[in-house]
Design an enzyme around this catalytic site. Structure first.
Site, PDB file in Angstrom:
ATOM      1  N   TYR A  40     -15.202 -73.666 -50.901  1.00 12.58           N
ATOM      2  CA  TYR A  40     -15.364 -74.907 -50.606  1.00 12.58           C
ATOM      3  C   TYR A  40     -16.395 -75.784 -51.303  1.00 12.58           C
ATOM      4  O   TYR A  40     -16.518 -76.961 -51.001  1.00 12.58           O
ATOM      5  CB  TYR A  40     -15.625 -75.035 -48.837  1.00 12.58           C
ATOM      6  CG  TYR A  40     -14.468 -74.523 -48.313  1.00 12.58           C
ATOM      7  CD1 TYR A  40     -13.297 -74.063 -48.553  1.00 12.58           C
ATOM      8  CD2 TYR A  40     -14.773 -74.372 -46.690  1.00 12.58           C
ATOM      9  CE1 TYR A  40     -12.333 -73.534 -47.915  1.00 12.58           C
ATOM     10  CE2 TYR A  40     -13.946 -73.853 -45.631  1.00 12.58           C
ATOM     11  CZ  TYR A  40     -12.634 -73.241 -46.407  1.00 12.58           C
ATOM     12  OH  TYR A  40     -11.921 -72.720 -45.800  1.00 12.58           O
ATOM     13  N   HIS A  97     -11.907 -63.996 -47.495  1.00  7.71           N
ATOM     14  CA  HIS A  97     -11.118 -65.307 -47.199  1.00  7.71           C
ATOM     15  C   HIS A  97      -9.594 -65.078 -47.296  1.00  7.71           C
ATOM     16  O   HIS A  97      -8.956 -65.862 -46.428  1.00  7.71           O
ATOM     17  CB  HIS A  97     -11.784 -66.047 -48.232  1.00  7.71           C
ATOM     18  CG  HIS A  97     -11.334 -67.698 -48.089  1.00  7.71           C
ATOM     19  ND1 HIS A  97     -12.087 -68.545 -48.716  1.00  7.71           N
ATOM     20  CD2 HIS A  97     -10.566 -68.185 -47.211  1.00  7.71           C
ATOM     21  CE1 HIS A  97     -11.871 -69.769 -48.119  1.00  7.71           C
ATOM     22  NE2 HIS A  97     -10.740 -69.746 -47.421  1.00  7.71           N
TER      23      HIS A  97
HETATM   24  N1  LIG Z   1      -9.346 -69.624 -43.854  1.00  4.91           N
HETATM   25  C1  LIG Z   1      -8.852 -70.383 -44.511  1.00  4.91           C
HETATM   26  O1  LIG Z   1      -7.906 -69.890 -45.406  1.00  4.91           O
HETATM   27  C2  LIG Z   1      -8.831 -71.931 -44.412  1.00  4.91           C
HETATM   28  C3  LIG Z   1      -7.881 -72.735 -44.722  1.00  4.91           C
HETATM   29  C4  LIG Z   1      -7.844 -74.037 -44.202  1.00  4.91           C
HETATM   30  C5  LIG Z   1      -8.909 -74.692 -43.770  1.00  4.91           C
HETATM   31  N2  LIG Z   1      -9.917 -73.704 -43.140  1.00  4.91           N
HETATM   32  C6  LIG Z   1     -11.115 -74.150 -42.389  1.00  4.91           C
HETATM   33  O2  LIG Z   1     -10.666 -75.015 -41.157  1.00  4.91           O
HETATM   34  C7  LIG Z   1     -11.091 -76.297 -41.206  1.00  4.91           C
HETATM   35  C8  LIG Z   1      -9.888 -77.037 -40.564  1.00  4.91           C
HETATM   36  O3  LIG Z   1      -8.801 -77.293 -41.244  1.00  4.91           O
HETATM   37  P1  LIG Z   1      -8.459 -78.463 -41.996  1.00  4.91           P
HETATM   38  O4  LIG Z   1      -9.462 -79.544 -42.577  1.00  4.91           O
HETATM   39  O5  LIG Z   1      -7.349 -78.179 -43.316  1.00  4.91           O
HETATM   40  O6  LIG Z   1      -7.357 -79.260 -40.983  1.00  4.91           O
HETATM   41  P2  LIG Z   1      -7.633 -79.964 -39.473  1.00  4.91           P
HETATM   42  O7  LIG Z   1      -9.082 -79.814 -39.182  1.00  4.91           O
HETATM   43  O8  LIG Z   1      -6.429 -79.581 -38.734  1.00  4.91           O
HETATM   44  O9  LIG Z   1      -7.491 -81.414 -39.905  1.00  4.91           O
HETATM   45  C9  LIG Z   1      -8.344 -82.098 -40.653  1.00  4.91           C
HETATM   46  C10 LIG Z   1      -7.696 -83.465 -41.363  1.00  4.91           C
HETATM   47  O10 LIG Z   1      -7.303 -84.241 -40.134  1.00  4.91           O
HETATM   48  C11 LIG Z   1      -7.860 -85.336 -40.007  1.00  4.91           C
HETATM   49  N3  LIG Z   1      -8.497 -85.757 -38.693  1.00  4.91           N
HETATM   50  C12 LIG Z   1      -9.436 -85.047 -38.109  1.00  4.91           C
HETATM   51  N4  LIG Z   1      -9.750 -85.471 -36.898  1.00  4.91           N
HETATM   52  C13 LIG Z   1      -8.341 -86.354 -36.627  1.00  4.91           C
HETATM   53  C14 LIG Z   1      -8.066 -86.930 -35.420  1.00  4.91           C
HETATM   54  N5  LIG Z   1      -9.060 -87.150 -34.469  1.00  4.91           N
HETATM   55  N6  LIG Z   1      -6.908 -87.803 -35.466  1.00  4.91           N
HETATM   56  C15 LIG Z   1      -6.179 -87.753 -36.522  1.00  4.91           C
HETATM   57  N7  LIG Z   1      -6.679 -87.261 -37.771  1.00  4.91           N
HETATM   58  C16 LIG Z   1      -7.745 -86.482 -38.012  1.00  4.91           C
HETATM   59  C17 LIG Z   1      -9.067 -85.429 -41.167  1.00  4.91           C
HETATM   60  O11 LIG Z   1      -8.887 -86.527 -41.802  1.00  4.91           O
HETATM   61  P3  LIG Z   1     -10.120 -87.726 -41.710  1.00  4.91           P
HETATM   62  O12 LIG Z   1     -11.362 -86.758 -42.573  1.00  4.91           O
HETATM   63  O13 LIG Z   1      -9.751 -88.992 -42.367  1.00  4.91           O
HETATM   64  O14 LIG Z   1     -10.748 -87.680 -40.473  1.00  4.91           O
HETATM   65  C18 LIG Z   1      -8.564 -84.318 -41.840  1.00  4.91           C
HETATM   66  O15 LIG Z   1      -7.606 -84.872 -43.077  1.00  4.91           O
HETATM   67  C19 LIG Z   1     -11.404 -76.450 -42.705  1.00  4.91           C
HETATM   68  O16 LIG Z   1     -12.364 -77.318 -42.662  1.00  4.91           O
HETATM   69  C20 LIG Z   1     -11.943 -75.280 -43.157  1.00  4.91           C
HETATM   70  O17 LIG Z   1     -13.393 -75.147 -42.614  1.00  4.91           O
HETATM   71  C21 LIG Z   1      -9.938 -72.490 -43.455  1.00  4.91           C
END
Ligand SMILES: NC(=O)c1ccc[n+]([C@@H]2O[C@H](COP(=O)([O-])OP(=O)(O)OC[C@H]3O[C@@H](n4cnc5c(N)ncnc54)[C@H](OP(=O)(O)O)[C@@H]3O)[C@@H](O)[C@H]2O)c1
Length: 266
Positions: A40, A97
């Site tokens: 990341y 990962h």
């Molecule tokens: N282990 C793995 O393979 C893996 C894969 C993917 C992710 N991850 C981890 O999981 C975390 C979360 O996943 P993610 O970031 O992909 O997805 P998420 O947390 O489900 O969604 C984040 C997205 O949703 C938007 N958002 C956030 N709060 C919101 C709300 N209250 N209302 C509407 N939209 C909202 C954000 O945009 P804005 O910034 O515009 O608010 C961002 O684009 C990552 O940051 C990472 O640490 C791990």
């Protein structure tokens, strides 16, 4: 023993000055669990924000993840040492990962190295991410029960992964949900919207409250201070059994993260 706070802050995309500012907001509103990864490019930001906060090291939980490029024999431990340098601290939890892309490396090759990293004191706990049932079973057989703290994978009300989640809970492995708010795709889902309206909440808060009610951990992220706060406020929402059952029954969508080199999912 230190426990992982169930609601954490994801850091994918939280790079640079804006990333540190978002992390500082997250700390201010109460998050004490931060999820980063070698891939990341946010380990430096997480370390800086935690240092700037002045919080005691023991009051903050940091998870990082080993990139698959560092799975070959002899590479994992030095890569984790480099993560520790970037973070400026020893992580609480280090995850593999993904399973080795296309299954190119045998599980033992990289699993044994992360076990060794823990023995050397380079991480307090170890875990896995994106491991389907068969691989998690094989990993537990090698590490022994109680060693793998969590399996982190895609889980939200639109992709509930119930089979894998049930298996994790049956073997004492914490479920950590990534994409826990489905990147905002719950908006307009009529059942989720009705439950949200009843609680005076957003659908994202309802998704997080549903995950927490199941004793999963969840790691939403946002670049926006208002959403960082409102997502955190989900800890104050108590869903009824009927709400939970209704959310369990939402129509399911395909997983959002499904690389062609990924494992055979359950
Ligand atoms: N282990 C793995 O393979 C893996 C894969 C993917 C992710 N991850 C981890 O999981 C975390 C979360 O996943 P993610 O970031 O992909 O997805 P998420 O947390 O489900 O969604 C984040 C997205 O949703 C938007 N958002 C956030 N709060 C919101 C709300 N209250 N209302 C509407 N939209 C909202 C954000 O945009 P804005 O910034 O515009 O608010 C961002 O684009 C990552 O940051 C990472 O640490 C791990």
């Amino acid at each position: 023993m230190k426990h992982i706070p169930k609601l954490g802050f994801g850091t994918y995309g939280r790079t640079g000055t804006a990333g540190i500012a978002a992390l500082e907001t997250a700390i201010d509103v109460g998050y004490r669990h931060f999820d980063t990864a070698q891939s990341y490019d946010t380990e430096k930001e997480v370390g800086a924000a935690v240092r700037n906060s002045g919080l005691a090291r023991d009051s903050v939980w940091i998870t990082t993840k080993i990139d698959m490029a560092n799975y070959a024999s002899g590479r994992l431990v030095p890569s984790l040492e480099a993560s520790i340098d970037r973070l400026g601290l020893i992580p609480d939890l280090t995850l593999l990962h993904w399973p080795s892309p296309n299954g190119d490396l045998a599980l033992e090759v990289y699993l044994d190295q992360i076990i060794d990293a823990k023995a050397r004191g380079l991480t307090r706990e170890i875990g896995v991410s994106n491991f389907p049932i068969a691989m998690l079973r094989a990993a537990i057989a090698r590490t022994g029960k109680g060693e793998i703290l969590t399996n982190q994978f895609e889980l939200n009300p639109l992709h509930n992964n119930h089979q894998l989640a049930r298996f994790c809970q049956s073997v004492g492995v914490l479920v950590t949900c990534y994409l826990p708010i489905a990147k905002g795709r719950l908006k307009g889902e009529s059942t989720a919207e009705a439950i949200a309206a009843k609680h005076g909440a957003s659908v994202e808060q309802i998704a997080l409250a549903w995950e927490l009610a199941k004793e999963y951990a969840a790691i939403p992220t946002s670049s926006r201070a208002d959403r960082i706060l409102s997502n955190f406020k989900s800890v104050d929402i108590t869903l009824t059994d009927e709400d939970i059952a209704a959310l369990d029954g939402l129509p399911q969508t395909a997983r959002a993260i499904d690389p062609d080199w990924g494992p055979d999912w359950d």
